[in-house]
Design an enzyme around this catalytic site. Structure first.
Site, PDB file in Angstrom:
ATOM      1  N   GLU A   1       0.840  -1.200   0.000  1.00  0.00           N
ATOM      2  CA  GLU A   1       0.000   0.000   0.000  1.00  0.00           C
ATOM      3  C   GLU A   1       0.874   1.249   0.000  1.00  0.00           C
ATOM      4  O   GLU A   1       2.035   1.206   0.422  1.00  0.00           O
ATOM      5  CB  GLU A   1      -0.915  -0.074   1.243  1.00  0.00           C
ATOM      6  N   ASP A   2       0.333   2.354  -0.488  1.00  0.00           N
ATOM      7  CA  ASP A   2       1.097   3.609  -0.461  1.00  0.00           C
ATOM      8  C   ASP A   2       1.129   4.212   0.941  1.00  0.00           C
ATOM      9  O   ASP A   2       2.195   4.532   1.455  1.00  0.00           O
ATOM     10  CB  ASP A   2       0.578   4.609  -1.507  1.00  0.00           C
TER      11      ASP A   2
ATOM     12  N   ASP B   1      -3.140   4.961   6.794  1.00  0.00           N
ATOM     13  CA  ASP B   1      -3.606   6.225   7.379  1.00  0.00           C
ATOM     14  C   ASP B   1      -4.594   5.898   8.507  1.00  0.00           C
ATOM     15  O   ASP B   1      -4.186   5.529   9.596  1.00  0.00           O
ATOM     16  CB  ASP B   1      -4.211   7.045   6.235  1.00  0.00           C
TER      17      ASP B   1
ATOM     18  N   PHE C   1      -0.726  15.939   4.444  1.00  0.00           N
ATOM     19  CA  PHE C   1      -1.075  15.330   3.162  1.00  0.00           C
ATOM     20  C   PHE C   1       0.134  15.386   2.232  1.00  0.00           C
ATOM     21  O   PHE C   1       0.785  16.419   2.108  1.00  0.00           O
ATOM     22  CB  PHE C   1      -2.277  16.028   2.529  1.00  0.00           C
TER      23      PHE C   1
END
Ligand code: XMP
Ligand code: MG
Length: 174
Positions: free
Chosen positions: A93-94, A97, A146
């Site tokens: 996964e990137d 979160d 972000f």
């Protein structure tokens, strides 16, 4: 946009994780399952830094947004192409979160009865976690900011930026 991690820093961490995975799975075969689209570039680099036999596949889930954050609902848009029963699987996964996406995917993949299941993420934002889940491999832990680049986007842009940068604003839902 300010650089958080340069391409050299990223390459160094990906190499290190690839080496660790290669040692831990020595003599075995693994299936890397990338989460589209954000993880595509990380998976491409990670797969090439792993020296044990590996194949890869992709899944896609509903995009990140305000609705998903409040409902906690994640929807599968694209499933794996090949069976993973009895295989050693690593979900790639990137960003980890809130953890909603990976908790959902982990449960879903466990239903396919893999021999083992681990999680590799490029970035980990531990402050934002809503469900308890941790990555087995993570390149970097980051604060609640972000970011874009290295596969990650803002409204589909910047995925091709080759370092990881801080996006100046906080998009809705973050
Ligand atoms: P959860 O919250 O389920 O979601 O762990 C992980 C997904 O949220 C997206 N995400 C980001 N995408 N920059 C991005 O480009 C960010 O800073 C960011 N934070 C979360 C990402 O798609 C990840 O797969
Ligand atoms: Mg993603």
């Amino acid at each position: 946009m300010d650089v958080l991690f340069s391409k050299e820093q990223i390459a160094e961490r990906v190499q290190a994780i690839g080496k660790q995975i290669s040692e831990e799975y020595d003599g075995q075969s693994i299936v890397l399952i990338g989460v589209l689209k954000g993880a595509a570039i990380f998976l491409a680099d990670l797969a090439r830094s792993i020296t044990v036999d590996n194949t890869f596949d992709f899944v896609a889930v509903s995009s990140y947004g305000r609705a998903r954050v409040s409902s906690g609902a994640v929807k599968l848009i694209k499933d794996i192409d090949n069976p993973i029963e009895g295989k050693h699987v690593i979900i790639v996964e990137d960003i980890l979160d809130t953890g909603l996406t990976l908790s959902y995917l982990r449960q879903l993949m466990l239903q396919h009865k893999p021999a083992s299941l681990k999680i590799a993420t490029c970035l980990d934002k531990p402050e934002r976690r809503l469900v308890p889940i941790e990555a087995d491999y993570a390149c970097f832990k980051i604060p609640n900011r972000f970011v874009i680049g290295y596969g990650m986007d803002y409204a589909e842009r910047y995925r091709g930026v080759d370092d990881i940068r801080l996006y100046p604003d906080t998009p809705p839902g973050h």
